[in-house]
Motif scaffolding. Structure first.
Motif, PDB file in Angstrom:
ATOM      1  N   VAL A  18     -92.950  22.942  68.412  1.00 14.54           N
ATOM      2  CA  VAL A  18     -91.490  22.896  68.262  1.00 14.54           C
ATOM      3  C   VAL A  18     -91.113  22.377  66.875  1.00 14.54           C
ATOM      4  CG1 VAL A  18     -89.379  21.809  69.104  1.00 14.54           C
ATOM      5  CG2 VAL A  18     -91.087  22.649  70.730  1.00 14.54           C
ATOM      6  N   ALA A  19     -91.835  21.348  66.406  1.00  9.48           N
ATOM      7  CA  ALA A  19     -91.542  20.791  65.086  1.00  9.48           C
ATOM      8  C   ALA A  19     -91.786  21.822  63.983  1.00  9.48           C
ATOM      9  CB  ALA A  19     -92.402  19.550  64.846  1.00  9.48           C
ATOM     10  N   LEU A  20     -92.865  22.586  64.107  1.00 10.80           N
ATOM     11  CA  LEU A  20     -93.162  23.617  63.119  1.00 10.80           C
ATOM     12  C   LEU A  20     -92.114  24.732  63.157  1.00 10.80           C
ATOM     13  CD1 LEU A  20     -97.031  23.860  63.518  1.00 10.80           C
ATOM     14  CD2 LEU A  20     -95.810  23.213  61.431  1.00 10.80           C
ATOM     15  N   LEU A  21     -91.704  25.103  64.366  1.00 12.05           N
ATOM     16  CA  LEU A  21     -90.665  26.127  64.485  1.00 12.05           C
ATOM     17  C   LEU A  21     -89.378  25.673  63.810  1.00 12.05           C
ATOM     18  CD1 LEU A  21     -89.578  28.799  65.595  1.00 12.05           C
ATOM     19  CD2 LEU A  21     -89.060  27.598  67.741  1.00 12.05           C
ATOM     20  N   LEU A  22     -88.988  24.429  64.036  1.00 10.81           N
ATOM     21  CA  LEU A  22     -87.782  23.893  63.401  1.00 10.81           C
ATOM     22  C   LEU A  22     -87.927  23.875  61.887  1.00 10.81           C
ATOM     23  CD1 LEU A  22     -86.890  20.936  65.801  1.00 10.81           C
ATOM     24  CD2 LEU A  22     -85.630  23.082  65.506  1.00 10.81           C
ATOM     25  N   PRO A 147     -85.185  34.233  59.753  1.00 12.73           N
ATOM     26  CA  PRO A 147     -86.125  33.119  59.873  1.00 12.73           C
ATOM     27  C   PRO A 147     -86.867  33.136  61.214  1.00 12.73           C
ATOM     28  CG  PRO A 147     -83.928  32.374  59.231  1.00 12.73           C
ATOM     29  CD  PRO A 147     -83.791  33.784  59.695  1.00 12.73           C
ATOM     30  N   ALA A 148     -87.907  32.351  61.285  1.00 14.96           N
ATOM     31  CA  ALA A 148     -88.647  32.196  62.532  1.00 14.96           C
ATOM     32  C   ALA A 148     -87.724  31.647  63.614  1.00 14.96           C
ATOM     33  CB  ALA A 148     -89.823  31.245  62.328  1.00 14.96           C
ATOM     34  N   GLY A 149     -87.802  32.208  64.812  1.00 14.55           N
ATOM     35  CA  GLY A 149     -86.987  31.749  65.926  1.00 14.55           C
ATOM     36  C   GLY A 149     -85.618  32.374  66.005  1.00 14.55           C
TER      37      GLY A 149
END
Length: 245
Positions: A18-22, A147-149
């Protein structure tokens, strides 16, 4: 207490995911900048926009394409071997792998099917809408970067978020858990290297962003740990077999 370890690992790794996704969502320049390292601009054909024509050169080199093909099928071969080890002993018990418990093999195979097959390919890649790097206007394509996500992209199928090959590569790394501890140290670094190279090649070739590869690779380990936590992982099976002998 032994069963607590997979649960702890799952929550820690899920938090990292989750931290990497953010991070990649808030700082999309990290994805773009990393992909630019492997993108070579070329002269534009008539009608092209200057500065927006080029290729991901490594993907055009036959040797790298061959390496990618070999690495692509390694997880598939491993999955077939696991499936055979579960089915063939029903015909001939002498062909079983007694040093690795059947539960462990079944959990490992299930992790590959659930993560790479269901979560990554059937859900995320099908509905994320994120265009692959080479398909974006930043890298000679026609679609806008997202962006990612961000699920608002114009990709309609087999999209970039997240990488199926990187997920399979992460799962291949998980198979180290099947190897008895005394032998694991001899293959740890070769397997880890092959796993990481498999994931990164998709970025080098412009088929995925760095976030797609990193998050996919990590997702395989997360699913693996979750199944091990819920259904139990028999880490001591190999040593018990040796003691009994």
């Amino acid at each position: 207490m032994q069963q607590d370890r997979p649960f702890r690992s799952f929550w820690i790794l899920a938090g990292c995911w989750v931290a990497l996704l953010l991070f990649f969502c808030l700082f999309p320049a990290a994805d773009i900048g990393f992909s630019r390292l492997f993108y070579s601009t070329t002269a534009c054909a008539p009608g092209g926009v200057a500065g927006q024509c080029g290729i991901f050169a490594l993907g055009e080199i036959p040797l790298f394409a061959f390496i990618r093909t070999v690495l692509l099928y390694l997880p598939v071969v491993a999955a077939i071997a696991l499936a055979a080890s579960l089915l063939v002993p029903a015909i001939d018990r002498r062909l079983d792998w007694p040093e690795i418990s059947r539960r462990n093999r079944l959990l490992a195979l299930g992790a590959w099917i659930i993560d790479t097959g269901l979560v990554v390919n059937l859900i995320l890649k099908a509905y994320s809408g994120r265009p692959r790097p080479a398909d974006t206007s930043i890298f000679s394509g026609s679609l806008p970067f997202v962006p990612a996500g961000d699920f608002s992209g114009a990709c309609t199928s087999n999209c970039s978020f997240i990488s199926g090959e990187a997920a399979s590569a992460g799962w291949l790394f998980c198979l180290l858990a099947l190897i008895p501890p005394h032998a694991r140290r001899f293959v740890f670094w070769p397997v880890l290297t092959l796993s990481i190279v498999t994931a990164l090649l998709r970025v080098f070739f412009g088929r995925h962003f760095l976030s797609d590869a990193v998050l996919a690779w990590l997702s395989a380990i997360i699913v693996f740990e979750l199944l091990a936590a819920f259904f139990g992982w028999n880490e001591r099976n190999a040593s018990d077999k040796r003691s009994a002998a």
